[in-house]
Design a protein around this motif. Structure first.
Motif, PDB file in Angstrom:
ATOM      1  N   GLU B  33       4.202 -19.094   9.393  1.00  0.00           N
ATOM      2  CA  GLU B  33       5.498 -18.898  10.044  1.00  0.00           C
ATOM      3  C   GLU B  33       6.038 -20.247  10.546  1.00  0.00           C
ATOM      4  O   GLU B  33       7.219 -20.555  10.406  1.00  0.00           O
ATOM      5  CB  GLU B  33       5.327 -17.916  11.209  1.00  0.00           C
ATOM      6  CG  GLU B  33       6.631 -17.344  11.710  1.00  0.00           C
ATOM      7  CD  GLU B  33       6.450 -16.515  12.985  1.00  0.00           C
ATOM      8  OE1 GLU B  33       7.392 -16.462  13.768  1.00  0.00           O
ATOM      9  OE2 GLU B  33       5.351 -15.946  13.192  1.00  0.00           O
ATOM     10  N   VAL B  35       5.254 -23.218   9.363  1.00  0.00           N
ATOM     11  CA  VAL B  35       5.596 -24.055   8.209  1.00  0.00           C
ATOM     12  C   VAL B  35       6.977 -23.648   7.677  1.00  0.00           C
ATOM     13  O   VAL B  35       7.823 -24.480   7.400  1.00  0.00           O
ATOM     14  CB  VAL B  35       4.528 -23.940   7.099  1.00  0.00           C
ATOM     15  CG1 VAL B  35       4.999 -24.602   5.812  1.00  0.00           C
ATOM     16  CG2 VAL B  35       3.213 -24.568   7.563  1.00  0.00           C
ATOM     17  N   LYS B  36       7.192 -22.328   7.596  1.00  0.00           N
ATOM     18  CA  LYS B  36       8.475 -21.839   7.093  1.00  0.00           C
ATOM     19  C   LYS B  36       9.627 -22.223   8.006  1.00  0.00           C
ATOM     20  O   LYS B  36      10.765 -22.315   7.572  1.00  0.00           O
ATOM     21  CB  LYS B  36       8.425 -20.320   6.920  1.00  0.00           C
ATOM     22  CG  LYS B  36       7.690 -19.916   5.671  1.00  0.00           C
ATOM     23  CD  LYS B  36       7.651 -18.416   5.507  1.00  0.00           C
ATOM     24  CE  LYS B  36       6.936 -18.050   4.218  1.00  0.00           C
ATOM     25  NZ  LYS B  36       6.602 -16.626   4.177  1.00  0.00           N
ATOM     26  N   ALA B  37       9.330 -22.412   9.271  1.00  0.00           N
ATOM     27  CA  ALA B  37      10.378 -22.804  10.218  1.00  0.00           C
ATOM     28  C   ALA B  37      10.556 -24.316  10.232  1.00  0.00           C
ATOM     29  O   ALA B  37      11.346 -24.844  11.020  1.00  0.00           O
ATOM     30  CB  ALA B  37      10.038 -22.285  11.613  1.00  0.00           C
ATOM     31  N   GLY B  38       9.805 -25.024   9.382  1.00  0.00           N
ATOM     32  CA  GLY B  38       9.947 -26.478   9.319  1.00  0.00           C
ATOM     33  C   GLY B  38       9.358 -27.189  10.524  1.00  0.00           C
ATOM     34  O   GLY B  38       9.776 -28.295  10.856  1.00  0.00           O
ATOM     35  N   VAL B  40       5.715 -27.478  11.325  1.00  0.00           N
ATOM     36  CA  VAL B  40       4.409 -28.122  11.176  1.00  0.00           C
ATOM     37  C   VAL B  40       4.485 -29.398  10.333  1.00  0.00           C
ATOM     38  O   VAL B  40       4.984 -29.376   9.213  1.00  0.00           O
ATOM     39  CB  VAL B  40       3.383 -27.172  10.509  1.00  0.00           C
ATOM     40  CG1 VAL B  40       2.057 -27.894  10.285  1.00  0.00           C
ATOM     41  CG2 VAL B  40       3.164 -25.954  11.362  1.00  0.00           C
ATOM     42  N   LEU B  41       4.008 -30.501  10.877  1.00  0.00           N
ATOM     43  CA  LEU B  41       3.876 -31.728  10.094  1.00  0.00           C
ATOM     44  C   LEU B  41       2.451 -31.852   9.576  1.00  0.00           C
ATOM     45  O   LEU B  41       2.197 -32.330   8.488  1.00  0.00           O
ATOM     46  CB  LEU B  41       4.216 -32.948  10.947  1.00  0.00           C
ATOM     47  CG  LEU B  41       5.657 -33.075  11.434  1.00  0.00           C
ATOM     48  CD1 LEU B  41       5.791 -34.271  12.356  1.00  0.00           C
ATOM     49  CD2 LEU B  41       6.613 -33.206  10.255  1.00  0.00           C
TER      50      LEU B  41
END
Lengths: 476, 115
Positions: B33, B35-38, B40-41
């Motif tokens: 979730e 990652v999909k929200a941009g 997590v780096l």
């Protein structure tokens, strides 16, 4: 779920704008508000953050149901107002996103009932409102829907029927969750300008009967190009600010990167999406290195590469690999990312693979020919095969009408002239470039170059032999 | 802004028992979730401190200390690097994490010095 009635909206909207205007630290004053007020402030901070997280999905879900971005945004803000009224006293619900969606969809039903809209549409909304609250068992189905909704909203906000300016403003507003004030501040334009753009965008979409949809086939490719253009424009405005006193505005780059990363997860099979993400990640890796101690620009070949962000480089190279791994010829963004990767892979500037960069620019020029690409290619040729070769290409661009007021043309020509020892002509070019840029920092840098050329010319005139070449410089 | 999230899971970090499949599935769902929200780096889990070493600096002297380390509450078991707009946003995301124990610390990373 019950919130204030719709009639309370106009006064409550002010509450919302006020809440989002609360800056950090307001609750920290030692002589400040009492415990209750502090709790309210804390709740407002939480609501602001939740809005940032949820607003795009919320607006997207509503836009699918009501088919109109303007109305969807109003409904979402109504739900936000309800949250601002209820959460500070009742606490933040466990699933704030579902709460906001449930509240907004109830409003949508009320609204549509009152407007006596089609029965069919009403039933559809009712079904969605129920589904939003049914909970965990339906979560997976809804998750999938949410992703389609988000994609639909992105395609709608970036619709080619809108001008580029309005697409950018609307995208930052409905997908970035930024307020009109924040967008205006980021672009250094009056708040009223952005407000007008957003109003115009919504009106244009409604008048053109733009449907809320995820297009397929050939249309999808064209529409996706429009989306990528908007994202990269936002990035570039942050990366090399066209106006104002700052050379870079990282916050805009971060917004664009976030949108790009989200899009890459939504449409993982589209190579150009990974291409634009790769390009942005690699360029952003240099953000910290391209500004000197007093805010002046530091150009690529002069940068301290130890200050490049290795994490972003790694992410960028991985995104480029994803684009390449999907097969087929690379698109313009992926090709530019491949060029950026050539720089990223060189630990020192002199190790840069310039012949490969020239070849990549050849490919870009074939796919998307433009005089700006030709200018970039000339720089690369100058680095790969000597300044005289580069100068020859730039000279061919001097009368190009599209570059007439483009400051980088005289800036690049000045660099190349200087390298072949024609410092007086170089000075004239740098001065011309300085007069064409609207960025204060960039103008200062170009004026400095012009002064250096004048000094070199003096030295040349007095008969002193200058050993070696001036350090290599490019404008990018 | 960029924030570092450190998972200080207390005794759990050194526990021999790996997380249950259910817990791992929950974590993966949450991470997806993010990652999909941009957001997590980067994300990573660390091996127990029994497999780690410390180096203490004292003037010219360097002392190597072998794990495990006693202060279990301060031991970092995993980390995330997130890109968010505010600490509040990080806080809202973190509250949604599917954990039922441990302490998580949010620290802002210093970036763009000089800009």
């Amino acid at each position: 779920m019950a919130g204030p009635s719709r009639s309370a909206r106009s006064s409550s909207t002010r509450v919302y704008e006020g809440a989002l205007a609360i800056g950090p630290g307001n609750g920290d004053r030692p002589d400040g508000p009492g415990r209750r007020e502090t709790a309210v402030t804390e709740a407002h901070h939480a609501i602001e953050a939740i809005w940032r997280i949820e607003s795009a999905r919320l607006i997207a879900g509503l836009a699918r149901v009501v088919g109109d971005i303007g109305m969807a945004e109003e409904l979402a803000q109504d739900a936000l107002v309800a949250a601002l009224e209820q959460w500070p006293t009742e606490g933040v619900p466990e699933r704030p996103g579902a709460w906001l969606m449930g509240t907004a969809k109830h409003r949508a039903i009320d609204l549509i009932r009152r407007r006596k809209t089609l029965e069919r549409k009403h039933e559809e909304i009712g079904r969605h409102a129920e589904r939003a609250q049914e909970g965990l068992d339906l979560e997976t189905a809804i998750d999938q829907e949410v992703e389609d909704d988000l994609l639909g909203l992105i395609f709608m906000a970036c619709h080619p029927v809108l001008s580029t300016d309005t697409r950018v403003a609307l995208t930052l507003r409905v997908l970035g969750g930024l307020t009109t004030e924040e967008i205006a501040r980021a672009f250094l334009v009056p708040v009223s300008t952005i407000a007008q753009r957003i109003v115009r965008a919504k009106r244009t979409l409604a008048e053109a009967h733009v449907r809320f949809e995820v297009p397929g086939g050939a249309e999808r490719i064209a529409r996706l190009a429009s989306v990528l253009e908007v994202i990269y424009l936002i990035f570039n405005e942050g990366y090399s600010a066209t106006a104002g006193k700052d050379w870079v505005r990282p916050a805009l780059c971060e917004e664009a990167l976030r949108l790009g990363r989200i899009l890459a997860e939504l449409v993982p099979a589209e190579p150009e999406v990974h291409g634009v993400v790769a390009l942005m990640e690699i360029q952003a890796s240099r953000l910290g290195a391209r500004v000197g101690p007093s805010g002046e620009p530091v150009l690529l070949l002069d940068q301290d590469r130890a200050r490049w962000d290795r994490l972003l480089i790694r992410r960028g190279l991985a995104a480029l690999e994803r684009a390449e791994g999907l097969g087929g010829a690379l698109g313009p963004y992926a090709l530019q990312a491949a060029i950026a990767a050539c720089h990223a892979r060189a630990t020192i500037a002199s190790e840069t693979d310039w012949p490969r960069i020239v070849a990549l620019y050849d490919a870009v020029a074939q796919l998307a020919p433009s005089s700006v690409v030709e200018l970039n290619r000339a720089v690369a040729v100058g680095m790969a095969f000597g300044p005289a070769a580069g100068l020859e290409l730039v000279d061919a661009l001097v009368h190009e009408p599209t570059l007439k007021s483009y400051y980088l043309l005289p800036a690049v020509r000045g660099d190349l002239l200087r390298k072949v020892g024609r410092s007086e002509e170089a000075r004239v070019e740098f001065e011309r470039a300085a007069s064409l840029t609207e960025n204060v920092r960039e103008r200062e840098l170009l004026e400095k170059r012009a002064a250096e050329c004048a000094a070199e010319h003096m030295v040349g005139q007095s008969g002193v032999v200058v050993e070696g070449n001036p350090p290599p410089r490019v404008g990018f | 802004m960029r924030v570092l999230i450190m998972a200080k899971e207390g005794e759990q970090s050194d526990a021999a028992t790996p997380p249950t499949p259910e817990a791992m599935a929950d974590y993966q769902k949450f991470n997806e979730e993010l990652v999909k929200a941009g957001v997590v780096l980067e994300a990573g889990r660390l091996y127990p401190s029994s497999q780690s070493k410390r180096v203490r600096f004292d003037g010219k002297k360097r002392t190597v200390i072998d794990g495990p380390f006693a202060e279990t509450k301060e031991l970092v078991a995993g980390y995330w690097l997130w890109q968010v707009r505010s600490i509040d946003e990080a806080l809202e995301w973190l509250k949604r994490a599917p954990y039922d124990g441990g302490t998580f610390e949010i620290r802002e990373v210093v970036e763009y010095e000089g800009i």
